[in-house]
Structures are given as C-alpha cells and as structure tokens.
Design a protein around this motif. Structure first.
Motif, PDB file in Angstrom:
ATOM      1  N   ARG A 135      15.735 -12.145 -10.090  1.00 56.71           N
ATOM      2  CA  ARG A 135      15.777 -11.370  -9.538  1.00 56.71           C
ATOM      3  C   ARG A 135      15.501 -10.359  -8.851  1.00 56.71           C
ATOM      4  O   ARG A 135      14.794  -9.282  -8.062  1.00 56.71           O
ATOM      5  N   ASN A 136      15.359  -9.473 -10.340  1.00 59.59           N
ATOM      6  CA  ASN A 136      15.662  -8.138 -10.843  1.00 59.59           C
ATOM      7  C   ASN A 136      13.823  -7.729 -10.863  1.00 59.59           C
ATOM      8  O   ASN A 136      13.226  -7.062 -10.955  1.00 59.59           O
ATOM      9  N   ALA A 137      13.092  -8.211 -11.422  1.00 63.71           N
ATOM     10  CA  ALA A 137      11.802  -8.600 -11.280  1.00 63.71           C
ATOM     11  C   ALA A 137      10.852  -8.429 -10.147  1.00 63.71           C
ATOM     12  O   ALA A 137      10.694  -7.550  -9.948  1.00 63.71           O
ATOM     13  N   LEU A 138      11.458  -9.974  -9.322  1.00 67.54           N
ATOM     14  CA  LEU A 138      11.274  -9.447  -8.135  1.00 67.54           C
ATOM     15  C   LEU A 138      11.657  -8.416  -7.403  1.00 67.54           C
ATOM     16  O   LEU A 138      11.013  -7.559  -6.343  1.00 67.54           O
ATOM     17  N   ALA A 139      12.292  -7.665  -7.153  1.00 64.23           N
ATOM     18  CA  ALA A 139      13.511  -6.931  -7.208  1.00 64.23           C
ATOM     19  C   ALA A 139      12.339  -5.134  -7.057  1.00 64.23           C
ATOM     20  O   ALA A 139      11.411  -4.353  -6.404  1.00 64.23           O
ATOM     21  N   HIS A 140      12.197  -5.661  -8.434  1.00 69.17           N
ATOM     22  CA  HIS A 140      11.356  -4.144  -9.121  1.00 69.17           C
ATOM     23  C   HIS A 140       9.785  -4.419  -8.426  1.00 69.17           C
ATOM     24  O   HIS A 140       8.957  -3.032  -7.802  1.00 69.17           O
ATOM     25  N   SER A 141       9.216  -5.508  -8.863  1.00 64.92           N
ATOM     26  CA  SER A 141       7.477  -5.799  -8.236  1.00 64.92           C
ATOM     27  C   SER A 141       8.006  -4.731  -6.425  1.00 64.92           C
ATOM     28  O   SER A 141       6.424  -4.617  -6.084  1.00 64.92           O
ATOM     29  N   PHE A 142       8.972  -5.502  -5.690  1.00 66.92           N
ATOM     30  CA  PHE A 142       9.408  -5.488  -4.119  1.00 66.92           C
ATOM     31  C   PHE A 142       8.233  -3.883  -4.131  1.00 66.92           C
ATOM     32  O   PHE A 142       8.124  -3.192  -3.122  1.00 66.92           O
ATOM     33  N   LEU A 143       9.788  -2.576  -4.834  1.00 65.98           N
ATOM     34  CA  LEU A 143       9.761  -1.776  -4.605  1.00 65.98           C
ATOM     35  C   LEU A 143       8.695  -1.421  -5.608  1.00 65.98           C
ATOM     36  O   LEU A 143       8.097   0.229  -5.046  1.00 65.98           O
ATOM     37  N   GLN A 144       7.861  -1.570  -6.193  1.00 68.65           N
ATOM     38  CA  GLN A 144       6.198  -0.982  -6.483  1.00 68.65           C
ATOM     39  C   GLN A 144       5.450  -1.085  -5.927  1.00 68.65           C
ATOM     40  O   GLN A 144       4.761  -0.121  -6.351  1.00 68.65           O
ATOM     41  N   GLN A 145       5.807  -2.758  -5.311  1.00 69.96           N
ATOM     42  CA  GLN A 145       4.393  -2.030  -4.281  1.00 69.96           C
ATOM     43  C   GLN A 145       4.806  -1.426  -2.949  1.00 69.96           C
ATOM     44  O   GLN A 145       4.210  -0.819  -1.843  1.00 69.96           O
ATOM     45  N   GLN A 146       5.637  -1.331  -2.417  1.00 67.53           N
ATOM     46  CA  GLN A 146       6.758  -0.058  -1.509  1.00 67.53           C
ATOM     47  C   GLN A 146       5.784   1.296  -1.934  1.00 67.53           C
ATOM     48  O   GLN A 146       5.604   1.856  -0.392  1.00 67.53           O
ATOM     49  N   LEU A 147       6.205   1.779  -2.748  1.00 66.80           N
ATOM     50  CA  LEU A 147       5.383   2.866  -3.726  1.00 66.80           C
ATOM     51  C   LEU A 147       4.500   2.583  -3.558  1.00 66.80           C
ATOM     52  O   LEU A 147       3.998   3.675  -3.030  1.00 66.80           O
ATOM     53  N   GLU A 148       3.489   2.108  -3.912  1.00 69.35           N
ATOM     54  CA  GLU A 148       2.304   2.205  -3.902  1.00 69.35           C
ATOM     55  C   GLU A 148       1.438   2.384  -1.959  1.00 69.35           C
ATOM     56  O   GLU A 148       0.725   2.528  -2.243  1.00 69.35           O
ATOM     57  N   ARG A 149       2.654   1.301  -1.313  1.00 70.10           N
ATOM     58  CA  ARG A 149       1.893   1.719   0.054  1.00 70.10           C
ATOM     59  C   ARG A 149       2.523   3.029   0.541  1.00 70.10           C
ATOM     60  O   ARG A 149       1.638   3.462   1.597  1.00 70.10           O
ATOM     61  N   TYR A 150       3.764   3.493  -0.300  1.00 69.99           N
ATOM     62  CA  TYR A 150       3.804   4.729   0.532  1.00 69.99           C
ATOM     63  C   TYR A 150       2.564   5.501  -0.047  1.00 69.99           C
ATOM     64  O   TYR A 150       2.106   6.706   0.789  1.00 69.99           O
ATOM     65  N   LYS A 151       2.234   5.543  -1.321  1.00 72.31           N
ATOM     66  CA  LYS A 151       1.787   6.489  -1.780  1.00 72.31           C
ATOM     67  C   LYS A 151       0.131   6.355  -1.509  1.00 72.31           C
ATOM     68  O   LYS A 151      -1.414   7.687  -0.919  1.00 72.31           O
ATOM     69  N   ALA A 152       0.227   4.763  -0.476  1.00 70.12           N
ATOM     70  CA  ALA A 152      -1.828   4.922  -0.327  1.00 70.12           C
ATOM     71  C   ALA A 152      -1.331   5.280   0.985  1.00 70.12           C
ATOM     72  O   ALA A 152      -2.353   6.287   1.820  1.00 70.12           O
ATOM     73  N   ASP A 153      -0.491   5.289   2.193  1.00 71.18           N
ATOM     74  CA  ASP A 153      -0.313   5.870   3.297  1.00 71.18           C
ATOM     75  C   ASP A 153      -0.128   7.776   2.795  1.00 71.18           C
ATOM     76  O   ASP A 153      -0.710   7.807   4.582  1.00 71.18           O
ATOM     77  N   SER A 154       0.350   8.339   1.943  1.00 71.53           N
ATOM     78  CA  SER A 154       0.400   9.558   1.992  1.00 71.53           C
ATOM     79  C   SER A 154      -0.722   9.973   1.543  1.00 71.53           C
ATOM     80  O   SER A 154      -1.608  11.262   2.320  1.00 71.53           O
ATOM     81  N   LEU A 155      -1.689   8.935   1.483  1.00 71.32           N
ATOM     82  CA  LEU A 155      -3.129  10.049   0.550  1.00 71.32           C
ATOM     83  C   LEU A 155      -3.852   9.717   2.289  1.00 71.32           C
ATOM     84  O   LEU A 155      -5.310  10.718   2.189  1.00 71.32           O
ATOM     85  N   ALA A 156      -3.641   8.544   2.849  1.00 71.68           N
ATOM     86  CA  ALA A 156      -4.775   8.626   4.001  1.00 71.68           C
ATOM     87  C   ALA A 156      -4.021   9.796   5.463  1.00 71.68           C
ATOM     88  O   ALA A 156      -4.822  10.351   5.849  1.00 71.68           O
ATOM     89  N   ARG A 157      -2.873   9.651   5.349  1.00 69.48           N
ATOM     90  CA  ARG A 157      -1.999  11.262   5.818  1.00 69.48           C
ATOM     91  C   ARG A 157      -3.053  12.483   5.486  1.00 69.48           C
ATOM     92  O   ARG A 157      -3.284  13.151   6.549  1.00 69.48           O
TER      93      ARG A 157
END
Length: 471
Positions: A135-157
C-alpha cells in the motif's frame, strides 16, 4: 537462533480496497508456491496478480502489462532479481520494485535499494508487513506520478517560445547555470520573461523536486518586506500575535525567486547580503539566527549598476547577486520570434477555451511584427486574448488587428506594404520566412513544422516547393 514466525497472521487489519481500482502487481519468484501464497493474499485485497518464475519472464510481463508494482525475488534463474529490477527501473522509474529476500541476503537487498529499489521484504513473510509495504509503495508511486504531471503542466504553462539567436543564447545560459547553486541575476524589461527564465532554471536544477518560492519585492511595503522574507517572532511588532515563517524558511532546500530586487528596502538588502555571505537568516524580533539551504534567483527591470552609482542599491549586494547574469532581450530585438509567439498564444487560447484555432493572414502578422511591443511577451499574450474575444470568423486579417493594436500606442516600423515590391511578392516573402521559422522551431522536421503551422504535411511540402524552400 532466529525465532520462526507464522507465514501470515489470522487478523487482517488492512482489508480496505486500494486507492486505484484493481491495480496489477507482478510477482516474480521461481517457487510457484510462493507466487501462489502471495497471489492469494493480494487478490484478496483487490489487486490483480501476474506471476513470473524467472527474471526474463518477469521482464517480458513487465513490458507487456506495465504493472503498478513489482514484487521480485532476489535469487531468480537466468536473471537475478537485482538485474531484473535494475532493467525495470531504467524503463519505468515510477513503477516501484520491492525485492523479496531470504534470511542471510539482507545486506545484498539493502545494497539494491541504492539502485532505486523501493524496499525489500524478508522471508518468512509477515502478512501485515507485506500489505503495508504494498500500500505504501503504491501510494508513493501515485504521489510521484502526480508530481511528474504537475512538473509537466508547470513547464507547459511557463514554456518559453522563440528560435532567434538572441533567445537561443538565453536557453544556453539556462542550461549552464541551472546545475550550480550560485545566485543568478536576471535583467530585462517588464514582460520580457524574467519569471519564465527563473522557473526554467529551477526546473532544470537539482532542487526541482521542491516547488520554487517567489516574492515580488515591489508588491509589499518596506514595513512588511523583512517579515515576509525572514519571518518574525511572536510580539516582534504590533499585530504579530503569532510567530511566522518567512519565504527563506519556506524555500529551504529549494529556490527563492526575488522579483524586482531593485525595490528591496535598505534593511532587507543588508539581511539578504548576510544570508548570501553566511547562509544564516534572522527572524524579525529574534536574537538567534538559523541556517537554511536556499538558492537565490533575483530579477529586475531596473539598471542596478546605475542604482549602485546613485547609492540606492548596495554595491556589495549587487556583486553578490551578479555571480551568474542572464539578460533577456526585449521583443523588438528578436522580431522573428513574434509569429511563433502569436501562433503559440492563439493555439493555447483555443485549446483552453475549446474553440477552433483561427488563422492570421500574412499581412496581419507582418503588421504585428512591425510593432515595438513595449510590454514584450506579456503584452503579446494579453493582446492575443483580447483579439480572440473580439475576432469575427476563422480568419484574422489586417483590418481586425490594426485598430486593436493602434489602441495600445507605441511605435510601428514602416509596414512591408510600403516597400517598392508588389503585394503578391511581399506575401510570398512573408510566407517563406514564416515557414522557415517553423522549420527552425521543429529542428528541420517537416511533419513537426506542419503541426506547428496547423496544416497537412503534403500541403506543406507543396508550399515549400512553390517557395523554393529545401527540406
């Protein structure tokens, strides 16, 4: 002797469904009974299970199914768990890999965590430990993916647009200064893109995992600036009912962007200088100092050197900030980027508002290229927003843009229509330059240039032949 434990406890406190719906978990172990035990336990938790009995089989299932998590035995036939895990992590670094190890090989498993393995589980299994780890590994992965999406959105913006030599020099400087920790000073006119450069530096730096903190030094009165930057203690001044953390503390481990540094008060300048020299900050009203790890990026639209000569800005602070200097050219000095900026902002507006992208006529673009744009890129963006709201139809011509732009004031170059060449030839010249700019932006790739121009690739090839442009 090590006491034996039950493989699983009878009580299951983790019977809730996982965050995602039925994520796939790949189990790799050469012992089918281990795969069966783990599979039964995980399917009971709502997960889908894939089984592999060798390292190569695990790699194949990993590539074909892209699981949410991998549980891999350390010792596997044909390819051991560490080698398989290393290849999986190299392919998909956001998918966590957990190694399964027998007693006596823990040191090797710990060593594997340095390669990027999320965690390791020891045999004989502890049911609760496995469920919590999954459960912790999946939660960590989910947060990392959210962070990558945030960074991609930020770079696009905060994307920077332009292909002229002047702006390419800025790109090169960003790449050079980003890995360093030294202060950066960004100079440029209002609207030229100082914040975009600061964000690009931060995004390309080792500090990018934490968000950049920023403050506009011109937006706050002198009485509040010190408190905003360095924080204050309870009772430090009237109204300070509680202690407050400043921007420097908020940026610990990250980057602090000080916009319009030329408006910083003399007292704040002195404290900033002390930080740059020692790494220490002091809250307003505090007797002691504290150390923070912050990289400072400062920006100004003023001539700081003239301010130093006029004794309105500290000379020692100027030299401390001016370790790495980036000067952004005004838009009037890179006019060939104007068509690309217009196209980018029009496309962006159309995408965000779910409308069809209109086309600017060559005459309209040529007219806009001749304007000096005193507000630089910010003015182009705002003008495009107004143009998209007030336009009529899918083609924007000179008669539409001229009155809107003339309302802005400013200086115009002599338009191409006044040159001593036929209108048709002037139009061909503009089309040729416009397509050549798009090809430069696409690094010579015709398919990408056609996408930028919003036209079919075959039509672009035909147009290039007509205009004598070589691919």
């Amino acid at each position: 002797m090590r006491s034996e434990r039950k493989v699983f406890s009878q009580f299951d406190p983790y019977d809730r469904k996982p965050m995602n719906d039925n994520p796939k978990i790949l189990i790799g172990d050469d012992d089918p009974s281990i795969c069966q035990i783990l599979g039964k336990m995980l399917t009971g938790q709502g997960y889908q299970v894939l089984e592999a009995h060798s390292g190569n089989e695990g790699l194949q299932l990993f590539s074909e199914n892209e699981p949410a998590l991998v549980l891999m035995d350390l010792t596997m036939p044909d390819l051991d768990g560490i080698e398989a895990a290393a290849k999986m992590i190299a392919r998909k670094p956001l998918i966590p890999v957990v190694l399964i190890t027998a007693y006596g090989t823990i040191a090797k498993a710990v060593e594997a965590t340095k390669l990027g393995v999320y965690d390791f589980l020891e045999k004989p299994f502890d049911r609760d430990r496995i469920i919590v780890t999954v459960r912790n590994a999946l939660a960590h992965s989910f947060l990392q993916q959210q962070l990558e999406r945030y960074k991609a959105d930020s770079l696009a913006r905060y994307r920077m647009v332009g292909q002229t030599q002047a702006i390419r020099k800025v790109y090169q400087l960003i790449e050079q200064v980003a890995p360093a920790d030294s202060p950066v000073l960004i100079l440029g006119e209002n609207g030229a893109g100082k914040e975009l450069v600061a964000r690009a530096i931060h995004a390309c730096s080792p500090r990018a995992k934490r968000p950049m903190v920023e403050i506009n030094c011109a937006a706050l009165p002198d009485t509040l600036m010190e408190s905003e930057l360095f924080g204050h203690t309870k009772g430090a001044f009237t109204g300070a009912h509680t202690a407050k953390k400043g921007r420097f503390e908020a940026a610990d481990g990250s980057t602090l962007f000080l916009d319009e540094i030329g408006d910083l008060s003399p007292a704040a300048q002195a404290k900033l200088l002390r930080f740059l020299e020692t790494g220490d900050i002091q809250r307003v009203g505090a007797a002691q100092t504290s150390r923070v790890d912050v990289r400072v990026i400062a920006a100004s639209n003023k001539n700081l050197k003239q301010m130093v000569d006029a004794q309105t800005f500290r000379e020692d602070l100027y030299h401390r900030l001016n370790v790495l200097l980036i000067t952004i050219p005004p838009l009037r000095e890179r006019r060939e980027d104007i068509p690309l900026l217009l196209d980018y902002f029009i496309s962006d507006y159309a995408d965000k508002n779910a409308t069809l992208k209109p086309q600017l006529t060559p005459a309209a673009v040529n007219f806009l290229k001749g304007y000096d744009w005193p507000g630089n890129v910010r003015q182009v963006r705002n003008f495009v927003s107004r143009l998209m709201i007030l336009k009529q139809g899918d083609v924007i011509d000179l008669d539409t843009v001229r009155p809107l732009l003339e309302e802005e004031g400013g200086t115009f170059l002599a338009p191409a229509a006044k040159e001593t060449k036929p209108l048709t030839e002037a139009g061909r010249q503009f089309e040729r330059e416009y397509i050549q700019n798009a090809l430069k932006a696409a690094d010579g790739r015709v398919a990408k240039a056609a996408e930028i121009l919003g036209m079919d690739r075959a039509n672009l090839y035909r147009k290039m032949r007509q205009l004598g442009i070589k691919s």
